[in-house]
Design an enzyme around this catalytic site. Structure first.
Site, PDB file in Angstrom:
ATOM      1  N   LYS A 187     -37.967 -81.667 -16.603  1.00 58.02           N
ATOM      2  CA  LYS A 187     -37.970 -80.195 -16.689  1.00 58.02           C
ATOM      3  C   LYS A 187     -39.350 -79.587 -16.447  1.00 58.02           C
ATOM      4  O   LYS A 187     -39.452 -78.508 -15.870  1.00 58.02           O
ATOM      5  CB  LYS A 187     -37.414 -79.743 -18.044  1.00 58.02           C
ATOM      6  N   ASP A 224     -31.674 -72.795 -20.767  1.00 55.72           N
ATOM      7  CA  ASP A 224     -31.511 -73.348 -22.122  1.00 55.72           C
ATOM      8  C   ASP A 224     -31.739 -72.257 -23.169  1.00 55.72           C
ATOM      9  O   ASP A 224     -31.066 -72.228 -24.214  1.00 55.72           O
ATOM     10  CB  ASP A 224     -32.507 -74.483 -22.375  1.00 55.72           C
TER      11      ASP A 224
END
Ligand code: ATR
Length: 271
Positions: free
Chosen positions: A67, A110
């Protein structure tokens, strides 16, 4: 053919392909659109992303451990992705190409996924406790601070709690009072391997109440011990799979511009 994929290492157990393909089917976008899992180690990550972009993929979900690298390779990034320091969603080719290669845009769904998974948005008076200070915690702390809640961060290693709290506008706490919080979010790995959460986290079995929302990012076949205990005390609970569904829905909307069929995605993710 607009392809989509989740890229990670390992990625074999990801529920995203089942969930996203069910959504693409429901929206009538399959079989032109499809979503697969691509395994790539850290050395292969950037080349793999560039190759998928060049091959006509519309975008990617990015998972552990890539990420941060996903944000680093992007040409542009949302405020959430930049503040969190990580991206879980890339999209390609929106806008002009950069020389020989397509532009890459980075987003972090997220954070929005966590907020969407909550039964109600935390108000400005809300007090939230986040357990953990790793990558998962960064998105949660940023999202909750951004929504106006007062956020306390506890971590087994206190220096990491202090660092993330200072950076993201929260406060570190060494001995949280469990009953003071309307929202408690476990972002640690505790429970993943069957550990007793009450041995490792600053929480007591009897410390939950009906006015609380308890979130556990850990998920498995059955509700975690943390959530089962909180639910038994009348608290509302949210598991990591619901957050997966909501982040996936936000990503799908970015790539396709279509309204995601949440119920279909949830049913597919829960298998
Ligand atoms: P992620 O990106 O999934 O958040 P991570 O960066 O490895 O993963 O962070 C894992 C988190 O779980 C950390 O907050 C870690 O605490 P430390 O910073 O003290 O390592 C926490 N964690 C893992 N195992 C734990 C345990 N047995 N008890 C308490 N916290 C634990």
């Amino acid at each position: 053919m607009p392809g989509l994929a989740v890229i990670g290492y390992p990625v074999g157990h990801s529920r995203s392909p089942a969930m996203q393909n069910a959504a693409l089917e429901e929206l009538g976008l399959a079989p032109e659109w499809g979503y697969e899992a691509v395994e790539a180690g850290p050395e292969e990550f950037e080349d793999a992303v560039r190759a998928l972009a060049a091959n006509g993929y519309a975008g990617l979900n990015v998972t552990v451990p890539h990420k941060e690298a996903a944000l680093a390779l992007a040409d542009e990034a949302s405020e959430a992705a930049r503040a969190i320091g990580a991206a879980n969603t890339l999209s390609f080719g929106a806008g002009e190409s950069t020389g020989a290669r397509l532009r890459v845009a980075a987003e972090n769904t997220d954070a929005g996924g966590l907020l969407a998974a909550l039964p109600a948005a935390p108000g400005p008076e809300a007090r939230a406790l986040v357990l953990g200070a790793g990558g998962a915690a960064r998105a949660v702390v940023w999202a909750l601070v951004e929504s106006g809640a007062g956020v306390h961060v506890w971590n087994r290693t206190p220096s990491r709690a202090a660092a993330i709290a200072t950076e993201l506008g929260a406060n570190a706490v060494a001995a949280p009072g469990q009953g003071e919080y309307e929202l408690i979010v476990n972002t640690t790995a505790v429970g993943l391997r069957g550990e007793n959460p009450f041995d490792h986290l600053p929480l007591a079995r009897e410390g939950f109440g009906p006015s609380q929302v308890v979130v556990d990012m850990v998920y498995g076949e059955r509700p975690s011990e943390l959530l089962a205990t909180a639910e038994g005390a009348g608290a509302q609970t949210v598991d990591g799979l619901e957050i997966l569904v909501q982040q996936g829905a936000l990503s799908l909307e970015i790539w396709t511009g279509r309204e995601p069929p949440i119920d279909v995605m949830r049913a597919a993710a829960r298998g």
